[in-house]
Scaffold this motif. Structure first.
Motif, PDB file in Angstrom:
ATOM      1  N   PHE A  60       0.842  -1.196   0.000  1.00 16.77           N
ATOM      2  CA  PHE A  60       0.000   0.000   0.000  1.00 16.77           C
ATOM      3  C   PHE A  60       0.879   1.249   0.000  1.00 16.77           C
ATOM      4  N   ASN A  61       1.896   1.270   0.861  1.00 18.78           N
ATOM      5  CA  ASN A  61       2.786   2.417   0.947  1.00 18.78           C
ATOM      6  C   ASN A  61       3.525   2.638  -0.372  1.00 18.78           C
ATOM      7  N   TYR A  62       3.974   1.534  -0.992  1.00 15.68           N
ATOM      8  CA  TYR A  62       4.667   1.656  -2.283  1.00 15.68           C
ATOM      9  C   TYR A  62       3.747   2.250  -3.349  1.00 15.68           C
ATOM     10  N   PHE A  63       2.537   1.720  -3.492  1.00  9.69           N
ATOM     11  CA  PHE A  63       1.629   2.214  -4.536  1.00  9.69           C
ATOM     12  C   PHE A  63       1.189   3.647  -4.268  1.00  9.69           C
ATOM     13  N   PHE A  64       0.984   3.995  -3.012  1.00 12.44           N
ATOM     14  CA  PHE A  64       0.669   5.384  -2.660  1.00 12.44           C
ATOM     15  C   PHE A  64       1.825   6.292  -3.097  1.00 12.44           C
ATOM     16  N   ASN A  65       3.045   5.873  -2.775  1.00 14.21           N
ATOM     17  CA  ASN A  65       4.227   6.660  -3.149  1.00 14.21           C
ATOM     18  C   ASN A  65       4.406   6.730  -4.664  1.00 14.21           C
ATOM     19  N   LEU A  66       4.100   5.657  -5.351  1.00 10.28           N
ATOM     20  CA  LEU A  66       4.226   5.642  -6.808  1.00 10.28           C
ATOM     21  C   LEU A  66       3.275   6.657  -7.442  1.00 10.28           C
ATOM     22  N   ILE A  67       2.068   6.741  -6.924  1.00  9.79           N
ATOM     23  CA  ILE A  67       1.113   7.749  -7.410  1.00  9.79           C
ATOM     24  C   ILE A  67       1.620   9.149  -7.081  1.00  9.79           C
ATOM     25  N   TYR A  73      11.834   4.201  -8.215  1.00  8.34           N
ATOM     26  CA  TYR A  73      12.917   4.214  -7.234  1.00  8.34           C
ATOM     27  C   TYR A  73      12.566   5.098  -6.037  1.00  8.34           C
ATOM     28  N   LEU A  74      12.037   6.272  -6.290  1.00  5.88           N
ATOM     29  CA  LEU A  74      11.668   7.181  -5.203  1.00  5.88           C
ATOM     30  C   LEU A  74      10.515   6.598  -4.383  1.00  5.88           C
ATOM     31  N   ALA A  75       9.557   5.988  -5.068  1.00  4.90           N
ATOM     32  CA  ALA A  75       8.435   5.355  -4.357  1.00  4.90           C
ATOM     33  C   ALA A  75       8.941   4.259  -3.435  1.00  4.90           C
ATOM     34  N   TYR A  76       9.892   3.470  -3.907  1.00  5.12           N
ATOM     35  CA  TYR A  76      10.487   2.398  -3.099  1.00  5.12           C
ATOM     36  C   TYR A  76      11.244   2.979  -1.903  1.00  5.12           C
ATOM     37  N   ARG A  77      12.092   3.979  -2.142  1.00  5.66           N
ATOM     38  CA  ARG A  77      12.916   4.536  -1.064  1.00  5.66           C
ATOM     39  C   ARG A  77      12.091   5.284  -0.018  1.00  5.66           C
ATOM     40  N   LYS A  78      10.896   5.732  -0.394  1.00  8.48           N
ATOM     41  CA  LYS A  78      10.024   6.449   0.545  1.00  8.48           C
ATOM     42  C   LYS A  78       9.110   5.513   1.337  1.00  8.48           C
ATOM     43  N   ILE A  79       9.162   4.219   1.083  1.00 11.06           N
ATOM     44  CA  ILE A  79       8.391   3.266   1.889  1.00 11.06           C
ATOM     45  C   ILE A  79       8.914   3.380   3.318  1.00 11.06           C
ATOM     46  N   GLN A  83      12.808   3.179   4.727  1.00  9.35           N
ATOM     47  CA  GLN A  83      13.489   4.315   5.338  1.00  9.35           C
ATOM     48  C   GLN A  83      14.150   3.908   6.651  1.00  9.35           C
ATOM     49  N   GLU A  84      13.414   3.184   7.483  1.00 13.16           N
ATOM     50  CA  GLU A  84      13.999   2.730   8.746  1.00 13.16           C
ATOM     51  C   GLU A  84      15.191   1.805   8.480  1.00 13.16           C
ATOM     52  N   ALA A  85      15.041   0.867   7.567  1.00 11.70           N
ATOM     53  CA  ALA A  85      16.108  -0.094   7.291  1.00 11.70           C
ATOM     54  C   ALA A  85      17.353   0.598   6.717  1.00 11.70           C
ATOM     55  N   TYR A  86      17.173   1.497   5.745  1.00 12.29           N
ATOM     56  CA  TYR A  86      18.320   2.182   5.161  1.00 12.29           C
ATOM     57  C   TYR A  86      18.990   3.108   6.178  1.00 12.29           C
ATOM     58  N   LEU A 104       7.152   3.665  12.638  1.00 11.58           N
ATOM     59  CA  LEU A 104       6.022   4.595  12.754  1.00 11.58           C
ATOM     60  C   LEU A 104       6.476   6.055  12.703  1.00 11.58           C
ATOM     61  N   SER A 105       7.694   6.313  13.130  1.00 10.93           N
ATOM     62  CA  SER A 105       8.191   7.689  13.117  1.00 10.93           C
ATOM     63  C   SER A 105       8.421   8.198  11.693  1.00 10.93           C
ATOM     64  N   TYR A 106       8.438   7.299  10.713  1.00 10.62           N
ATOM     65  CA  TYR A 106       8.612   7.683   9.311  1.00 10.62           C
ATOM     66  C   TYR A 106       7.297   7.973   8.607  1.00 10.62           C
ATOM     67  N   PHE A 107       6.211   7.719   9.281  1.00  9.31           N
ATOM     68  CA  PHE A 107       4.884   7.934   8.701  1.00  9.31           C
ATOM     69  C   PHE A 107       4.624   9.419   8.541  1.00  9.31           C
ATOM     70  N   LYS A 108       4.328   9.845   7.356  1.00  7.13           N
ATOM     71  CA  LYS A 108       3.954  11.237   7.065  1.00  7.13           C
ATOM     72  C   LYS A 108       2.524  11.224   6.519  1.00  7.13           C
ATOM     73  N   TRP A 109       1.681  11.998   7.111  1.00  4.16           N
ATOM     74  CA  TRP A 109       0.268  11.978   6.707  1.00  4.16           C
ATOM     75  C   TRP A 109      -0.041  13.043   5.661  1.00  4.16           C
ATOM     76  N   THR A 110       0.947  13.432   4.883  1.00  2.00           N
ATOM     77  CA  THR A 110       0.707  14.435   3.849  1.00  2.00           C
ATOM     78  C   THR A 110       0.706  13.781   2.473  1.00  2.00           C
ATOM     79  N   ILE A 111      -0.012  14.387   1.573  1.00  2.00           N
ATOM     80  CA  ILE A 111      -0.082  13.880   0.195  1.00  2.00           C
ATOM     81  C   ILE A 111       0.737  14.744  -0.711  1.00  2.00           C
TER      82      ILE A 111
END
Length: 111
Positions: A60-67, A73-79, A83-86, A104-111
């Motif tokens: 879900f996070n990947y597809f949201f980021n892809l949109i 690549y950016l959609a993947y890195r913004k999952i 972010q936590e793992a990298y 959870l600290s990486y969660f951004k509720w902005t579009i």
């Protein structure tokens, strides 16, 4: 955390975590502590979410980021899980000393 490591030569990435396994593209990566630590962070994330919800949230996070970013690549890195793992793959004591649910600290509720 000791995880079984499997070599999958056709893997689309250097490494991947599919609970309870770490999949690696090359045998040589078994000695790469950064890749192994990155994948172990994903294994803990999967445990935190009782495995299946992790994959649902990840996709879900990947597809949201892809949109949002219109770039794979950016959609993947913004999952959030990536972010936590990298951010922590170099810290070999992260899993021992870090807090659970830190993604959870990486969660951004902005579009």
């Amino acid at each position: 955390m000791k995880a079984p490591i499997l070599i999958v030569r056709k893997l689309p990435a250097a490494g991947m975590a599919i609970f309870p396994f770490i999949l690696l593209k090359k045998q040589a990566y078994k000695g790469d502590t950064q890749i192994i630590n990155h994948e172990k962070i994903h294994l803990r994330q999967q445990l935190e979410l009782l495995i299946l919800p992790f994959y649902i949230l990840y996709l879900f996070n990947y597809f949201f980021n892809l949109i949002k970013y219109k770039n794979h690549y950016l959609a993947y890195r913004k999952i959030i899980f990536e972010q936590e793992a990298y951010d922590n793959e170099h810290d070999l004591s992260y899993l021992k000393n870090g807090s659970w649910f830190s993604w959870l600290s990486y969660f951004k509720w902005t579009i």
